[in-house]
Design a protein around this motif. Structure first.
Motif, PDB file in Angstrom:
ATOM      1  N   TYR A 112       0.866  -1.001   0.038  1.00 56.80           N
ATOM      2  CA  TYR A 112       0.089  -0.100  -0.068  1.00 56.80           C
ATOM      3  C   TYR A 112       1.126   0.970   0.381  1.00 56.80           C
ATOM      4  O   TYR A 112       0.540   2.343   0.191  1.00 56.80           O
ATOM      5  CB  TYR A 112      -0.952  -0.018   1.318  1.00 56.80           C
ATOM      6  CG  TYR A 112      -0.501   0.282   2.308  1.00 56.80           C
ATOM      7  CD1 TYR A 112       1.041  -0.738   3.355  1.00 56.80           C
ATOM      8  CD2 TYR A 112      -0.401   1.395   3.113  1.00 56.80           C
ATOM      9  CE1 TYR A 112       0.663  -1.234   4.679  1.00 56.80           C
ATOM     10  CE2 TYR A 112       0.522   1.225   4.018  1.00 56.80           C
ATOM     11  CZ  TYR A 112       0.563   0.485   4.961  1.00 56.80           C
ATOM     12  OH  TYR A 112       1.050   0.734   6.480  1.00 56.80           O
ATOM     13  N   SER A 133       2.825  -1.457  13.089  1.00 63.03           N
ATOM     14  CA  SER A 133       1.811  -2.485  14.220  1.00 63.03           C
ATOM     15  C   SER A 133       1.630  -2.768  15.501  1.00 63.03           C
ATOM     16  O   SER A 133       1.533  -2.681  16.568  1.00 63.03           O
ATOM     17  CB  SER A 133       0.472  -3.176  14.209  1.00 63.03           C
ATOM     18  OG  SER A 133      -0.535  -2.294  12.889  1.00 63.03           O
ATOM     19  N   LYS A 162       1.863  -0.877  18.857  1.00 61.46           N
ATOM     20  CA  LYS A 162       0.096  -0.474  19.618  1.00 61.46           C
ATOM     21  C   LYS A 162       0.979  -1.145  21.479  1.00 61.46           C
ATOM     22  O   LYS A 162       0.134  -0.227  21.420  1.00 61.46           O
ATOM     23  CB  LYS A 162      -0.557  -0.895  18.783  1.00 61.46           C
ATOM     24  CG  LYS A 162      -0.892  -0.238  17.480  1.00 61.46           C
ATOM     25  CD  LYS A 162      -1.604  -0.913  16.399  1.00 61.46           C
ATOM     26  CE  LYS A 162      -2.673  -0.072  15.245  1.00 61.46           C
ATOM     27  NZ  LYS A 162      -1.646   0.061  14.233  1.00 61.46           N
ATOM     28  N   ASN A 209      -6.355  -0.338  14.583  1.00 62.26           N
ATOM     29  CA  ASN A 209      -6.155   0.995  14.337  1.00 62.26           C
ATOM     30  C   ASN A 209      -7.248   1.851  15.079  1.00 62.26           C
ATOM     31  O   ASN A 209      -6.368   3.219  15.548  1.00 62.26           O
ATOM     32  CB  ASN A 209      -6.415   1.204  12.407  1.00 62.26           C
ATOM     33  CG  ASN A 209      -5.557   0.606  12.413  1.00 62.26           C
ATOM     34  OD1 ASN A 209      -4.509  -0.226  12.763  1.00 62.26           O
ATOM     35  ND2 ASN A 209      -5.410   1.691  10.988  1.00 62.26           N
ATOM     36  N   ASN A 239      -7.362   5.847   7.403  1.00 60.97           N
ATOM     37  CA  ASN A 239      -6.991   6.343   9.323  1.00 60.97           C
ATOM     38  C   ASN A 239      -7.912   7.596   9.517  1.00 60.97           C
ATOM     39  O   ASN A 239      -8.251   7.121  10.582  1.00 60.97           O
ATOM     40  CB  ASN A 239      -5.668   6.065   9.679  1.00 60.97           C
ATOM     41  CG  ASN A 239      -5.191   4.690   9.585  1.00 60.97           C
ATOM     42  OD1 ASN A 239      -5.243   3.859  10.323  1.00 60.97           O
ATOM     43  ND2 ASN A 239      -3.598   4.535   9.204  1.00 60.97           N
ATOM     44  N   TYR A 275      -4.556  -9.261  14.456  1.00 62.12           N
ATOM     45  CA  TYR A 275      -5.406  -9.082  14.319  1.00 62.12           C
ATOM     46  C   TYR A 275      -6.679 -10.495  14.108  1.00 62.12           C
ATOM     47  O   TYR A 275      -6.812 -10.483  15.277  1.00 62.12           O
ATOM     48  CB  TYR A 275      -5.409  -9.295  12.598  1.00 62.12           C
ATOM     49  CG  TYR A 275      -3.837  -8.287  12.598  1.00 62.12           C
ATOM     50  CD1 TYR A 275      -4.379  -6.279  13.676  1.00 62.12           C
ATOM     51  CD2 TYR A 275      -3.406  -9.101  11.461  1.00 62.12           C
ATOM     52  CE1 TYR A 275      -2.530  -6.219  13.007  1.00 62.12           C
ATOM     53  CE2 TYR A 275      -1.962  -7.785  11.424  1.00 62.12           C
ATOM     54  CZ  TYR A 275      -2.055  -6.505  11.899  1.00 62.12           C
ATOM     55  OH  TYR A 275      -1.451  -6.004  11.757  1.00 62.12           O
TER      56      TYR A 275
HETATM   57  N1  GLN Z   1       0.817   1.771   8.941  1.00 68.46           N
HETATM   58  C1  GLN Z   1      -0.419   0.734   9.267  1.00 68.46           C
HETATM   59  C2  GLN Z   1      -1.737   1.243   8.919  1.00 68.46           C
HETATM   60  O1  GLN Z   1      -1.627   2.236  10.260  1.00 68.46           O
HETATM   61  C3  GLN Z   1      -0.133  -0.156  10.158  1.00 68.46           C
HETATM   62  C4  GLN Z   1      -1.568  -0.926  10.605  1.00 68.46           C
HETATM   63  C5  GLN Z   1      -0.363  -2.641  10.968  1.00 68.46           C
HETATM   64  O2  GLN Z   1       0.819  -2.865  10.754  1.00 68.46           O
HETATM   65  N2  GLN Z   1      -1.380  -3.390  10.537  1.00 68.46           N
HETATM   66  O3  GLN Z   1      -2.488   1.067   8.385  1.00 68.46           O
END
Ligand code: GLN
Length: 315
Positions: free
Chosen positions: A31, A68, A71, A117, A170, A248
Protein backbone atom coordinates in the motif's frame (compact mmCIF):
# COMPACT_ATOMS: atom_id res chain seq x y z
CA UNK A 1 7.79 -23.61 31.73
CA UNK A 2 11.47 -24.25 32.07
CA UNK A 3 13.71 -24.41 29.05
CA UNK A 4 15.92 -27.37 29.95
CA UNK A 5 18.93 -26.15 28.05
CA UNK A 6 19.38 -22.94 26.13
CA UNK A 7 21.74 -24.69 23.75
CA UNK A 8 19.18 -27.35 22.93
CA UNK A 9 16.46 -24.78 22.50
CA UNK A 10 18.67 -22.81 20.14
CA UNK A 11 19.24 -25.93 18.04
CA UNK A 12 15.50 -26.58 17.84
CA UNK A 13 14.83 -23.00 16.79
CA UNK A 14 17.53 -23.21 14.11
CA UNK A 15 15.98 -26.39 12.72
CA UNK A 16 12.50 -24.92 12.49
CA UNK A 17 13.91 -21.68 11.09
CA UNK A 18 15.48 -23.62 8.20
CA UNK A 19 12.46 -25.88 7.86
CA UNK A 20 10.13 -22.97 7.02
CA UNK A 21 12.65 -21.02 4.93
CA UNK A 22 10.99 -22.13 1.68
CA UNK A 23 7.56 -20.83 2.70
CA UNK A 24 6.57 -18.27 0.08
CA UNK A 25 2.91 -18.03 1.01
CA UNK A 26 1.20 -14.66 1.02
CA UNK A 27 2.22 -11.30 -0.33
CA UNK A 28 4.21 -8.41 1.12
CA UNK A 29 2.28 -5.22 1.88
CA UNK A 30 2.26 -2.86 -1.08
CA UNK A 31 0.00 0.00 0.00
CA UNK A 32 3.07 2.23 0.13
CA UNK A 33 6.09 1.98 -2.22
CA UNK A 34 8.60 1.69 0.64
CA UNK A 35 7.01 -1.58 1.78
CA UNK A 36 6.36 -2.82 -1.78
CA UNK A 37 10.10 -2.50 -2.56
CA UNK A 38 11.29 -4.69 0.34
CA UNK A 39 12.78 -8.06 -0.61
CA UNK A 40 9.94 -10.47 0.32
CA UNK A 41 12.36 -13.34 0.91
CA UNK A 42 13.94 -11.72 3.96
CA UNK A 43 13.80 -14.03 6.98
CA UNK A 44 15.11 -13.03 10.36
CA UNK A 45 14.66 -14.20 13.91
CA UNK A 46 15.87 -13.12 17.32
CA UNK A 47 15.41 -14.52 20.79
CA UNK A 48 15.95 -12.64 24.04
CA UNK A 49 15.46 -14.34 27.40
CA UNK A 50 14.48 -12.52 30.57
CA UNK A 51 18.00 -13.07 31.89
CA UNK A 52 19.48 -11.43 28.81
CA UNK A 53 20.61 -14.43 26.78
CA UNK A 54 20.19 -13.74 23.09
CA UNK A 55 20.65 -15.30 19.71
CA UNK A 56 19.85 -14.20 16.19
CA UNK A 57 19.34 -15.93 12.86
CA UNK A 58 19.14 -14.93 9.18
CA UNK A 59 18.29 -11.33 8.34
CA UNK A 60 18.13 -10.18 11.93
CA UNK A 61 19.97 -6.96 11.11
CA UNK A 62 17.69 -5.89 8.29
CA UNK A 63 15.99 -2.66 9.28
CA UNK A 64 12.20 -2.38 8.99
CA UNK A 65 9.44 -0.16 10.39
CA UNK A 66 7.66 -1.42 13.49
CA UNK A 67 4.16 -0.47 12.22
CA UNK A 68 1.44 -2.07 14.35
CA UNK A 69 3.91 -3.60 16.77
CA UNK A 70 4.15 -0.07 18.21
CA UNK A 71 0.57 -0.48 19.48
CA UNK A 72 1.18 -2.59 22.61
CA UNK A 73 4.04 -0.30 23.63
CA UNK A 74 1.99 2.86 23.14
CA UNK A 75 -0.76 1.27 25.21
CA UNK A 76 1.63 0.26 27.99
CA UNK A 77 3.04 3.80 28.06
CA UNK A 78 -0.46 5.26 28.35
CA UNK A 79 -1.27 2.87 31.21
CA UNK A 80 1.98 3.78 32.92
CA UNK A 81 1.19 7.47 32.72
CA UNK A 82 -2.52 7.51 33.54
CA UNK A 83 -3.55 4.09 34.91
CA UNK A 84 -5.97 1.60 33.43
CA UNK A 85 -9.19 3.21 34.76
CA UNK A 86 -8.50 6.39 32.82
CA UNK A 87 -7.28 4.62 29.68
CA UNK A 88 -10.29 2.30 29.68
CA UNK A 89 -12.57 5.32 29.63
CA UNK A 90 -11.31 5.78 26.08
CA UNK A 91 -10.37 2.31 24.81
CA UNK A 92 -12.10 -0.98 25.63
CA UNK A 93 -10.40 -4.35 26.04
CA UNK A 94 -12.50 -6.61 23.85
CA UNK A 95 -11.58 -8.35 20.58
CA UNK A 96 -13.38 -6.64 17.70
CA UNK A 97 -13.90 -9.62 15.42
CA UNK A 98 -13.16 -7.25 12.53
CA UNK A 99 -10.14 -6.38 10.42
CA UNK A 100 -7.39 -4.15 11.87
CA UNK A 101 -8.53 -1.01 10.10
CA UNK A 102 -12.28 -1.54 10.29
CA UNK A 103 -14.41 1.53 10.93
CA UNK A 104 -16.25 0.32 13.99
CA UNK A 105 -16.77 1.17 17.65
CA UNK A 106 -18.32 -0.85 20.48
CA UNK A 107 -21.74 -0.26 22.08
CA UNK A 108 -20.32 2.56 24.18
CA UNK A 109 -18.83 4.24 21.12
CA UNK A 110 -15.29 3.33 22.14
CA UNK A 111 -12.72 1.49 20.04
CA UNK A 112 -12.77 -2.21 20.93
CA UNK A 113 -9.11 -2.50 21.89
CA UNK A 114 -5.74 -0.75 21.48
CA UNK A 115 -4.28 -3.40 19.14
CA UNK A 116 -6.33 -2.32 16.12
CA UNK A 117 -6.02 1.02 14.35
CA UNK A 118 -9.06 2.70 15.94
CA UNK A 119 -7.86 1.89 19.45
CA UNK A 120 -4.25 2.69 18.69
CA UNK A 121 -5.14 6.10 17.25
CA UNK A 122 -7.11 6.95 20.41
CA UNK A 123 -4.32 5.58 22.61
CA UNK A 124 -1.82 7.82 20.79
CA UNK A 125 -4.05 10.79 21.61
CA UNK A 126 -3.77 10.00 25.34
CA UNK A 127 0.02 10.04 25.63
CA UNK A 128 1.39 13.39 26.82
CA UNK A 129 -1.21 15.56 25.04
CA UNK A 130 0.16 18.64 26.80
CA UNK A 131 3.43 18.44 24.87
CA UNK A 132 3.95 19.69 21.33
CA UNK A 133 4.35 17.04 18.64
CA UNK A 134 8.17 17.20 18.63
CA UNK A 135 8.43 16.69 22.38
CA UNK A 136 5.81 13.94 22.31
CA UNK A 137 7.72 12.08 19.65
CA UNK A 138 10.96 12.49 21.57
CA UNK A 139 9.29 11.26 24.75
CA UNK A 140 8.13 8.09 23.00
CA UNK A 141 11.42 7.52 21.18
CA UNK A 142 13.28 7.67 24.48
CA UNK A 143 11.07 4.96 25.89
CA UNK A 144 11.43 2.80 22.77
CA UNK A 145 15.21 3.18 23.10
CA UNK A 146 15.07 2.10 26.74
CA UNK A 147 12.81 -0.83 25.87
CA UNK A 148 15.43 -1.97 23.36
CA UNK A 149 18.24 -1.63 25.89
CA UNK A 150 19.87 1.18 23.91
CA UNK A 151 20.22 -0.91 20.74
CA UNK A 152 18.87 0.27 17.38
CA UNK A 153 15.73 2.38 17.19
CA UNK A 154 15.39 4.91 14.35
CA UNK A 155 12.78 6.69 12.28
CA UNK A 156 11.95 6.21 8.62
CA UNK A 157 10.82 9.54 7.22
CA UNK A 158 9.92 8.16 3.76
CA UNK A 159 7.59 5.62 5.34
CA UNK A 160 6.09 8.36 7.51
CA UNK A 161 5.46 10.61 4.50
CA UNK A 162 3.95 7.72 2.56
CA UNK A 163 1.77 6.60 5.46
CA UNK A 164 0.52 10.15 5.74
CA UNK A 165 -0.19 10.47 2.04
CA UNK A 166 -2.22 7.24 1.68
CA UNK A 167 -4.08 7.62 4.94
CA UNK A 168 -7.67 7.95 3.76
CA UNK A 169 -8.82 5.02 5.85
CA UNK A 170 -7.09 6.24 9.00
CA UNK A 171 -8.46 9.76 8.43
CA UNK A 172 -11.93 8.29 7.91
CA UNK A 173 -11.52 6.35 11.16
CA UNK A 174 -10.29 9.50 12.87
CA UNK A 175 -13.23 11.63 11.74
CA UNK A 176 -15.69 8.89 12.66
CA UNK A 177 -14.19 8.72 16.14
CA UNK A 178 -14.08 12.51 16.46
CA UNK A 179 -17.77 12.62 15.63
CA UNK A 180 -18.35 10.08 18.40
CA UNK A 181 -16.31 12.02 21.00
CA UNK A 182 -13.64 9.36 21.26
CA UNK A 183 -10.76 11.75 21.90
CA UNK A 184 -9.94 13.79 25.01
CA UNK A 185 -11.25 17.36 24.91
CA UNK A 186 -9.08 19.78 23.00
CA UNK A 187 -7.43 17.10 20.83
CA UNK A 188 -6.45 18.01 17.28
CA UNK A 189 -7.22 15.13 14.94
CA UNK A 190 -4.53 16.01 12.41
CA UNK A 191 -1.87 16.06 15.15
CA UNK A 192 -3.08 12.76 16.60
CA UNK A 193 -2.94 11.04 13.22
CA UNK A 194 0.48 12.46 12.45
CA UNK A 195 1.70 11.16 15.79
CA UNK A 196 0.17 7.75 15.07
CA UNK A 197 1.86 7.59 11.61
CA UNK A 198 5.16 8.54 13.24
CA UNK A 199 4.86 5.70 15.73
CA UNK A 200 4.20 3.27 12.85
CA UNK A 201 7.30 4.65 11.08
CA UNK A 202 9.75 3.99 13.89
CA UNK A 203 12.30 1.54 12.55
CA UNK A 204 14.34 -1.19 14.13
CA UNK A 205 15.69 -4.68 13.42
CA UNK A 206 14.87 -8.12 14.81
CA UNK A 207 17.70 -8.16 17.33
CA UNK A 208 16.57 -4.84 18.88
CA UNK A 209 12.83 -5.37 18.44
CA UNK A 210 13.20 -8.64 20.31
CA UNK A 211 14.69 -6.87 23.33
CA UNK A 212 11.63 -4.57 23.41
CA UNK A 213 9.42 -7.67 23.56
CA UNK A 214 11.85 -9.20 26.07
CA UNK A 215 11.14 -6.22 28.30
CA UNK A 216 7.45 -7.17 28.16
CA UNK A 217 8.35 -10.80 28.95
CA UNK A 218 10.32 -9.51 31.93
CA UNK A 219 7.53 -7.45 33.55
CA UNK A 220 8.75 -4.14 32.15
CA UNK A 221 12.41 -4.48 33.14
CA UNK A 222 14.80 -4.46 30.18
CA UNK A 223 16.64 -7.80 30.21
CA UNK A 224 19.83 -6.21 28.88
CA UNK A 225 20.17 -3.12 31.05
CA UNK A 226 18.09 -4.06 34.10
CA UNK A 227 16.28 -0.74 33.82
CA UNK A 228 12.62 -0.66 34.84
CA UNK A 229 11.06 0.90 31.75
CA UNK A 230 7.39 0.05 32.28
CA UNK A 231 5.35 -0.73 35.34
CA UNK A 232 4.63 -4.46 35.75
CA UNK A 233 0.87 -3.86 36.00
CA UNK A 234 0.88 -1.95 32.69
CA UNK A 235 2.77 -4.82 31.11
CA UNK A 236 0.33 -7.37 32.53
CA UNK A 237 -2.67 -5.55 31.00
CA UNK A 238 -0.84 -5.15 27.71
CA UNK A 239 0.03 -8.85 27.51
CA UNK A 240 -3.60 -9.79 28.19
CA UNK A 241 -4.65 -7.75 25.17
CA UNK A 242 -1.83 -9.11 23.02
CA UNK A 243 -3.15 -12.60 23.81
CA UNK A 244 -6.77 -11.76 22.95
CA UNK A 245 -6.31 -9.16 20.19
CA UNK A 246 -2.66 -8.98 19.05
CA UNK A 247 -2.88 -10.94 15.79
CA UNK A 248 -5.71 -9.05 14.10
CA UNK A 249 -8.63 -11.27 13.19
CA UNK A 250 -6.52 -14.37 13.73
CA UNK A 251 -6.07 -13.60 17.45
CA UNK A 252 -8.54 -16.25 18.63
CA UNK A 253 -6.91 -18.95 16.52
CA UNK A 254 -3.45 -17.87 17.58
CA UNK A 255 -4.40 -17.95 21.27
CA UNK A 256 -5.96 -21.39 20.74
CA UNK A 257 -3.04 -22.93 18.89
CA UNK A 258 -0.04 -21.06 20.23
CA UNK A 259 -1.38 -19.68 23.51
CA UNK A 260 1.03 -16.76 23.78
CA UNK A 261 0.70 -12.96 23.75
CA UNK A 262 1.88 -11.68 20.38
CA UNK A 263 1.69 -8.68 18.07
CA UNK A 264 2.20 -8.48 14.37
CA UNK A 265 2.86 -5.55 12.06
CA UNK A 266 2.22 -4.96 8.39
CA UNK A 267 5.94 -4.83 7.52
CA UNK A 268 6.09 -8.54 8.39
CA UNK A 269 7.29 -8.71 11.98
CA UNK A 270 5.71 -10.69 14.80
CA UNK A 271 6.64 -10.26 18.45
CA UNK A 272 5.87 -13.28 20.61
CA UNK A 273 6.15 -13.03 24.38
CA UNK A 274 6.63 -16.04 26.63
CA UNK A 275 5.97 -14.33 29.97
CA UNK A 276 8.80 -14.63 32.50
CA UNK A 277 10.85 -16.66 30.04
CA UNK A 278 11.73 -14.90 26.79
CA UNK A 279 10.59 -13.15 23.65
CA UNK A 280 10.88 -14.18 20.02
CA UNK A 281 10.89 -11.69 17.15
CA UNK A 282 10.21 -12.96 13.64
CA UNK A 283 10.59 -10.95 10.45
CA UNK A 284 9.32 -12.13 7.08
CA UNK A 285 7.46 -9.65 4.84
CA UNK A 286 4.93 -11.89 3.07
CA UNK A 287 1.56 -11.57 4.80
CA UNK A 288 -1.50 -13.78 4.80
CA UNK A 289 -5.00 -12.45 4.11
CA UNK A 290 -5.45 -11.27 7.68
CA UNK A 291 -2.20 -9.30 7.67
CA UNK A 292 0.06 -11.60 9.68
CA UNK A 293 3.43 -12.79 8.41
CA UNK A 294 2.75 -16.20 6.82
CA UNK A 295 6.18 -17.66 7.44
CA UNK A 296 6.22 -16.23 10.96
CA UNK A 297 2.97 -18.02 11.77
CA UNK A 298 4.16 -21.26 10.21
CA UNK A 299 7.34 -21.01 12.26
CA UNK A 300 5.38 -20.66 15.50
CA UNK A 301 3.13 -23.59 14.66
CA UNK A 302 6.08 -25.83 13.91
CA UNK A 303 8.04 -24.66 16.94
CA UNK A 304 5.11 -25.43 19.23
CA UNK A 305 5.10 -29.01 17.94
CA UNK A 306 8.62 -29.39 19.26
CA UNK A 307 8.54 -27.42 22.48
CA UNK A 308 5.68 -26.74 24.87
CA UNK A 309 5.49 -22.99 25.04
CA UNK A 310 1.68 -22.73 25.14
CA UNK A 311 0.76 -20.87 28.35
CA UNK A 312 -1.93 -23.37 29.23
CA UNK A 313 0.18 -26.43 28.69
CA UNK A 314 0.11 -28.52 31.83
CA UNK A 315 3.58 -30.08 31.48
N1 GLN B 1 0.52 1.90 8.98
C1 GLN B 1 -0.46 0.89 9.08
C2 GLN B 1 -1.84 1.51 9.26
O1 GLN B 1 -2.04 2.28 10.15
C3 GLN B 1 -0.11 0.00 10.22
C4 GLN B 1 -1.06 -1.08 10.38
C5 GLN B 1 -0.43 -2.41 10.63
O2 GLN B 1 0.76 -2.64 10.87
N2 GLN B 1 -1.29 -3.35 10.51
O3 GLN B 1 -2.74 1.23 8.52
Amino acid sequence: LIIPSFKEFKKLVEEVFEDVRDCKDGKAADYIPQLARVDPDLWGLSVCTVDGQRFNLGDFEKIYTIQSTSKPFTYAMALDLYGSDYVQEYVSAEPSGEGFNEICLDDNNKPHNPMINAGAIVTSSLVKPELNLADRFEYMMNIFRKLSGGTYVGFNNSVYLSEKSVADRNFALGYYMKENDCFPKGSCLKTILEFYFQLCSIETKCSAHCIMAGTLANGGVCPITGEEVLDDVSVQHTLSLMLSCGMYDYSGQFAYKIGLPAKSGVSGSILVVIPNVMAICLYSPRLDKLGNSSRGLLFMEKLLKKVNLHQFDSD
